[in-house]
Enzyme design. Structure first.
Site, PDB file in Angstrom:
ATOM      1  N   ALA B  35       0.833  -1.207   0.000  1.00  0.00           N
ATOM      2  CA  ALA B  35       0.000   0.000   0.000  1.00  0.00           C
ATOM      3  C   ALA B  35       0.863   1.251   0.000  1.00  0.00           C
ATOM      4  CB  ALA B  35      -0.911   0.005   1.225  1.00  0.00           C
ATOM      5  N   ASP B  36       0.419   2.298  -0.723  1.00  0.00           N
ATOM      6  CA  ASP B  36       1.068   3.595  -0.559  1.00  0.00           C
ATOM      7  C   ASP B  36       0.198   4.440   0.372  1.00  0.00           C
ATOM      8  OD1 ASP B  36      -1.024   4.630  -2.074  1.00  0.00           O
ATOM      9  OD2 ASP B  36       0.155   4.800  -3.915  1.00  0.00           O
ATOM     10  N   SER B  37       0.604   5.706   0.580  1.00  0.00           N
ATOM     11  CA  SER B  37      -0.108   6.514   1.580  1.00  0.00           C
ATOM     12  C   SER B  37      -1.585   6.709   1.207  1.00  0.00           C
ATOM     13  CB  SER B  37       0.589   7.863   1.748  1.00  0.00           C
ATOM     14  OG  SER B  37       0.615   8.531   0.503  1.00  0.00           O
ATOM     15  N   ASP B  39      -3.444   4.565  -0.546  1.00  0.00           N
ATOM     16  CA  ASP B  39      -4.140   3.297  -0.289  1.00  0.00           C
ATOM     17  C   ASP B  39      -4.533   3.199   1.182  1.00  0.00           C
ATOM     18  OD1 ASP B  39      -3.904   2.058  -2.872  1.00  0.00           O
ATOM     19  OD2 ASP B  39      -1.789   1.713  -2.453  1.00  0.00           O
ATOM     20  N   THR B  40      -3.618   3.634   2.055  1.00  0.00           N
ATOM     21  CA  THR B  40      -3.876   3.540   3.491  1.00  0.00           C
ATOM     22  C   THR B  40      -5.060   4.425   3.882  1.00  0.00           C
ATOM     23  OG1 THR B  40      -1.500   3.286   3.672  1.00  0.00           O
ATOM     24  CG2 THR B  40      -2.694   3.573   5.711  1.00  0.00           C
TER      25      THR B  40
END
Lengths: 417, 78
Positions: B35-37, B39-40
């Site tokens: 996950a990237d930021s 996605d989080t």
């Protein structure tokens, strides 16, 4: 300073007529219509219930599910077409400096479906904002160029041009200019659009811009026919690799054609209606001929904007007759929108490809769906009605005009070793 | 596995496009599940929607693994 030569070394297309350049070209020269009832949403209450959609498109053929979810359809189309063009140009790592390869893309609208869905979700809620973090980066038009650069590592000039239906041609002209000025070695250019949504069809219907011939979608796009009643919305993408000539030669690239001129002008008249005398169209063709440093008599084929609207078709033809004089009768003129529909910001890209293929194969794709002559047009003009025509095409011009009064034109010339 | 844990797992599989076997309690969204930021942020929003809770930003920062999400939601879900 001496301007560099610019050539086309790769093509990619995802269109209503086919999902590769050969399929697209085959559809064009066989006079196939891409129009059919709308499948992307329930259009039963809309005045127009058909469009030229990309057929059988499944994002999972090109992207993993997570990747696809973060990209609006117009960006997916962009990446698919650009991938094809990069592969076609054989742009393999090590044969170019990635800092000098750019991406200049065109899209008239951007992520319309994303915008619509997020606003609908908000409107259906209780007023608490629950916008998806991917909303903005999915919707903004420029993200298409971003995705292409991220995928391929192209770190040169990168942006998207927005000039409605002229967008992709503006992108091609910008790319041509950057390369001939020595600011990039190669640029991935073209355009994509995916506006077959409730908001897209409803919005253009409200403008009275679309054909409402629901009983015969495949004959609805009929530029220059007496009974034309508006354009047919299309979707898809076209991609071109423009490359500096010596750079292309040095890596042994195949060369489709040479880009020899780009022209731009504005109507300065009305937000959506064309200038009645075609003043902007006239100026843009003069400008592109001057830029290409050729005489009007050297042009063999004009892929016209010709959207099948009552007014637009007339003003463009008036302009052609003013610019070309008697040579207008020697030209082949055709509107491939009769087959593809109008891809808005991507129109200039797929029509540039049609023009390049015409130059390469010496075949002019037709204006299909001609049933009844319109007295507004000089009968001596050759609109390439209904069937493709074989002829030598040394020089082809591609016109596109956009709402706002933006006019663009590019010229491609046959390349011989 | 609790009902909440099952739902959390299903959301993670759907949003991050990962295999079920990868979604272990210790798995970190960013370090293990790709996950990237953004996605989080999306995951937290999905948890809020699914479990009808509001997760304040300062607490969301402490939800970095599958297990942390499950225990937070088991404690706060209505």
């Amino acid at each position: 300073m001496e301007l560099k030569r610019v050539v086309v070394t790769g093509l990619g297309a995802l269109t209503p007529l086919g999902s590769t350049v050969p399929e697209y070209w085959n559809g064009l020269i066989n006079g196939v219509s891409g129009a059919a009832p709308i499948t992307r949403f329930d259009a039963s209450k809309f005045k127009t219930q058909f469009a030229c959609e990309v057929k059988g498109y499944d994002p999972e053929n090109y992207f993993d599910r997570k990747e696809a979810r973060k990209m609006d359809l117009f960006s997916q189309f962009a990446v698919v077409a650009a991938d094809q063009a990069v592969a076609d140009a054989n742009l393999v790592e090590g044969t170019y400096d990635p800092d000098r390869v750019g991406v200049i893309w065109g899209s008239g609208i951007g992520g319309l479906r994303t915008f619509q869905e997020e606003c609908v979700n908000f409107a259906n809620g209780d007023g608490t904002p629950r916008f998806n973090p991917f909303f903005i980066p999915k919707m903004i038009a420029d993200i298409s160029a971003g995705h292409i650069s991220i995928k391929h590592g192209f770190r040169g000039p990168n942006f998207v041009t927005v000039s409605a239906c002229a967008s992709a041609t503006n992108a091609i002209i910008d790319s041509f200019n950057y390369i001939r000025l020595g600011m990039a070695d190669a640029i991935v250019t073209g355009g994509s659009e995916a506006a077959v949504t409730e908001a897209g069809i409803g919005g253009f219907n409200a403008l009275k811009a679309l054909s409402e011939r629901n009983d015969s979608p495949e004959t609805a796009s009929r530029p220059f026919d007496k009974d034309r009643d508006g354009f047919v919305l299309g979707e898809g993408a076209g991609a071109l690799i423009l490359e500096e000539y010596e750079h292309a030669k040095a890596r042994g690239a195949k060369i489709y054609a040479e880009v020899i001129g780009g022209g731009m002008s504005a109507d300065a008249y009305h937000i959506t209606a064309p200038h009645p005398e075609g003043l902007g169209a006239l100026n843009v063709m003069k400008n592109v001929l001057r830029d290409a440093n050729i005489k009007p008599e050297e042009v063999d084929y004009i892929n016209v904007h010709g959207t099948s609207t009552p007014l637009g078709d007339i003003s463009e033809v008036k302009a052609i007759q003013t610019v070309f004089g008697d040579h207008a009768y020697n030209l082949n003129i055709s509107s491939t929108k009769s087959m593809t529909g109008h891809l808005l910001g991507a129109a200039g890209a797929i029509e540039a490809i049609a023009s390049i293929m015409a130059v390469r194969h010496n075949i002019v794709p037709p204006t299909i769906n001609h049933f009844t002559d319109d007295d507004s047009f000089d009968a001596r003009l050759n609109f390439t009605f209904n069937k493709a025509q074989e002829r030598e095409v040394k020089v082809a011009m591609s016109n596109t005009f956009g709402f706002g009064g933006h006019n663009t034109s590019v010229i491609f010339r046959q390349y011989n070793d | 596995m609790s009902e909440i844990a099952e739902k959390v797992k299903a959301i993670i599989i759907d949003k991050l496009g990962v295999e079920e076997s990868e979604v272990t309690p210790e798995a970190s969204f960013t370090n293990d599940l790709g996950a990237d930021s953004l996605d989080t942020v999306e995951l937290i929003m999905e948890f809020e929607k699914e479990f009808n809770v509001s997760i304040p930003d300062d607490q969301a920062e402490n939800i970095a693994t599958v297990g942390q999400a499950v225990s937070y939601l088991e404690e706060h879900a209505k």
